[in-house]
Enzyme design. Structure first.
Site, PDB file in Angstrom:
ATOM      1  CD  GLU A  42     -18.695  -2.490   9.137  1.00 41.77           C
ATOM      2  OE1 GLU A  42     -17.996  -1.670   8.511  1.00 41.77           O
ATOM      3  OE2 GLU A  42     -18.900  -3.670   8.744  1.00 41.77           O
ATOM      4  NE  ARG A  63     -21.298  -3.161   5.367  1.00 42.89           N
ATOM      5  CZ  ARG A  63     -20.227  -3.702   4.793  1.00 42.89           C
ATOM      6  NH1 ARG A  63     -19.015  -3.387   5.225  1.00 42.89           N
ATOM      7  NH2 ARG A  63     -20.346  -4.562   3.823  1.00 42.89           N
ATOM      8  CE  LYS A 102      -3.993   1.977   2.456  1.00 43.54           C
ATOM      9  NZ  LYS A 102      -4.891   1.835   3.606  1.00 43.54           N
TER      10      LYS A 102
END
Length: 584
Positions: free
Chosen positions: A327, A355, A240
């Protein structure tokens, strides 16, 4: 744009390039991503890490005949640049410009609209099965990464896909990061020899690990996957932030969302606001609560940075839990903590709380467990757009029995509200926006004691009209009322329970405007109308809030003005109501 990238207006142009030009294309893609994010901001780190992977995907697969689904899409800026959007990339995340994520309405090369993680495998399997049943040919590829394998939905999809025997291609873009470093056992497993056994046990052919920055190796692996007749995982190990030293050196997020920025005298200079945010103010009062009460713990689903909890994690490493992009697990984990006698605070964005709706009802509210939800990014969020607008939390939480809902007007309200939520012994919500704090206005005093009932920000004898607001809109209402001597302003402070006495007093003037930065349908205004109907009072009421449509990306301040959620808009709404004008 110039060079090789200037000659690529579509994936077919990329496939026509000589192989020797592909490394230069990757360099130019990185340069373009860095330049765009420097000008307008954006998700930099993930897209830099996926450049070679995306070039290889478009080299092997034929989009849009072959469908490429990217989990979330913030890893896919190179995909946007290669699919005809290069000339408009400078409009990224701006109103009317290129979207923050992927959207089939923006390009036929975007197979999936997604701004939330972990959806790609399930959607890709459904797309592949649907195409098969309808006789459509073409391959389907799900590119998962940036923490998607910490979320349960990904595993539900993998479980189903592995047993389907359909030739789904899943590309794992493994950079060991979500926003910050990945957590849990699965990310660690991916970097061991057991990765092969893990995916093969799920029914996939495993190809890898592959160096995600080696174009030749990626193309070979993807061609093998394309020819397979059963589910395949291509495991690509990437970095990344690759190619941008400041992102590579950023140990916390690898440049997840760096920008706007510029180079000055050989140094990176980032644009920074000088004011504290609501997130930082909440983190500060949470830290005070944790210092006073060892039962208080914080839980967040991969949002340590976004919820300003990194400092708390350093101070209380055993009491601040990042559970990954999960979540549902975060909420039920909080339920277990509360059942054990802890006082959990779940720091979560409004759009992500959606969610975990079943877990809120079934695991927290049904047993009445004292979980506090710190609902960040409530209301308009600006450049992240429709997938991230905090539009629905009041309306979907309000019907749940026993859940208290507070919203601060200013940062100074947070301390008392959090303490009241922690002391209340019932499920509770503190809803606050994305944005910076403003100085405490003279009409408003911070209350050190527990908030009880609504709060009059301006109380005029025999008021003709009352503006009723929730949260920071109270400041806009105060400004709107300054030029109207017969107007009062009531901060509802809570969407539940309502302060019935104060709201009935507001109704006595005959005209009430209820304003909220959330959907009008089912929100605070609906609650006020329900109260008036039950009480048999009939003031003229006008509701101001987010309309019955999804709000796209853009500047949040401009959008508030357009939607009538600023001082001028509230003044217009009140004046129109007093004139008896019909709402259109």
């Amino acid at each position: 744009m110039a060079g090789v990238l200037a000659r690529v207006a579509s994936p077919s142009d990329l496939r026509a390039l000589p192989e020797a030009e592909l490394p230069r294309l990757c360099e130019e893609l990185r340069e373009a991503i860095i330049t765009v994010c420097g000008r307008v901001g954006g998700h930099l780190g993930a897209s830099l890490g996926a450049v070679e992977l995306i070039v290889a995907l478009h080299r092997v697969f034929h989009s849009p005949s072959d469908a490429l689904l990217f989990d979330v899409g913030h890893q896919a800026y190179a995909h946007k640049l290669l699919t005809g959007r290069g000339e408009r990339m400078h409009t990224l995340r701006q109103e009317g410009g290129i979207g923050p994520f992927l959207d089939p309405r923006e390009s036929p090369h975007d197979a999936l609209l997604a701004g939330h993680a972990c959806t790609a495998v399930s959607a890709a399997l459904g797309l592949l099965e649907g195409r098969r049943q309808l006789g459509h040919r073409g391959h389907v590829v799900a590119v998962v990464g940036d923490g998607a394998l910490t979320g349960g939905l990904s595993f539900e999809g993998l479980n189903n896909a592995g047993g389907s025997h359909l030739p789904l291609v899943v590309v794992v873009n493994d950079n060991q990061m979500s926003i910050s470093a990945n957590v849990g056992a699965v990310p660690a497993l991916l970097r061991t020899r057991n990765a092969r056994a893990f995916f093969e046990a799920l029914g996939f052919t495993y190809l890898g690990p592959v160096d995600g920055h080696d174009l030749s190796a990626l193309v070979r692996a993807l061609r093998e996957a394309r020819s397979a007749s059963r589910p395949v995982v291509v495991h690509a190990m990437t970095q990344k932030g690759r190619g941008f030293p400041p992102a590579e050196a950023d140990e916390q997020t690898r440049g997840h969302a760096m920008g706007p920025y510029e180079w000055r005298d050989g140094k990176l200079v980032r644009s920074r606001g000088g004011q504290r945010t609501f997130s930082e103010a909440f983190a500060a009062v949470l830290e005070e609560a944790m210092a006073k009460d060892p039962r208080v713990v914080a839980v967040t689903p991969a949002m340590l940075e976004g919820s300003a909890l990194t400092g708390l994690k350093r101070r209380f490493p055993d009491r601040v839990h990042d559970v990954g992009i999960a979540e549902q697990h975060a909420v039920t984990f909080c339920a277990g903590l509360a059942a054990a006698g802890a006082r959990p605070v779940c720091a979560i964005y409004s759009t992500f709380l959606q969610r975990a709706y079943d877990q809120i009802i079934h695991d927290v509210c049904l047993p009445g467990l004292p979980v506090v939800f710190a609902v960040d990014r409530a209301g308009l969020v600006g450049a992240d757009g429709a997938t991230h607008q905090g539009a629905y939390d009041v309306s979907f939480l309000r019907p749940i029995p026993g859940m208290r809902q507070w919203a601060p007007v200013v940062g100074e309200d947070l301390g008392a509200m959090l303490q009241a939520a922690l002391d209340g012994g019932v499920p509770a919500v503190l809803r606050f926006p994305r944005g910076t704090l403003v100085p405490l206005p003279p009409e408003l005093r911070a209350e050190p004691t527990s908030p009880t009932g609504a709060r009059w920000l301006r109380r005029v004898p025999d008021a003709r009209l009352t503006l009723v607001t929730l949260g920071p809109l109270g400041l806009a209402a105060l400004e709107a009322a300054r030029e109207e001597p017969s107007w009062s302003v009531l901060d509802a402070r809570s969407a539940w329970p309502l302060d019935e006495a104060a709201l009935l007093e507001a109704a006595a003037g005959g005209h009430v405007v209820v304003a909220e930065e959330g959907t009008v349908r089912g929100g605070l205004g609906s609650a006020v109308l329900e109260l008036y109907a039950a009480a048999g009072v009939t003031p003229r009421v006008r509701l101001v809030g987010l309309p019955d449509r999804f709000i796209p990306h853009g500047d949040a301040r401009t959008q508030r003005a357009e939607l009538g959620l600023d001082a001028a808009g509230l003044r217009r709404a009140g004046q129109a109501l007093l004139r008896g004008e019909v709402l259109r």
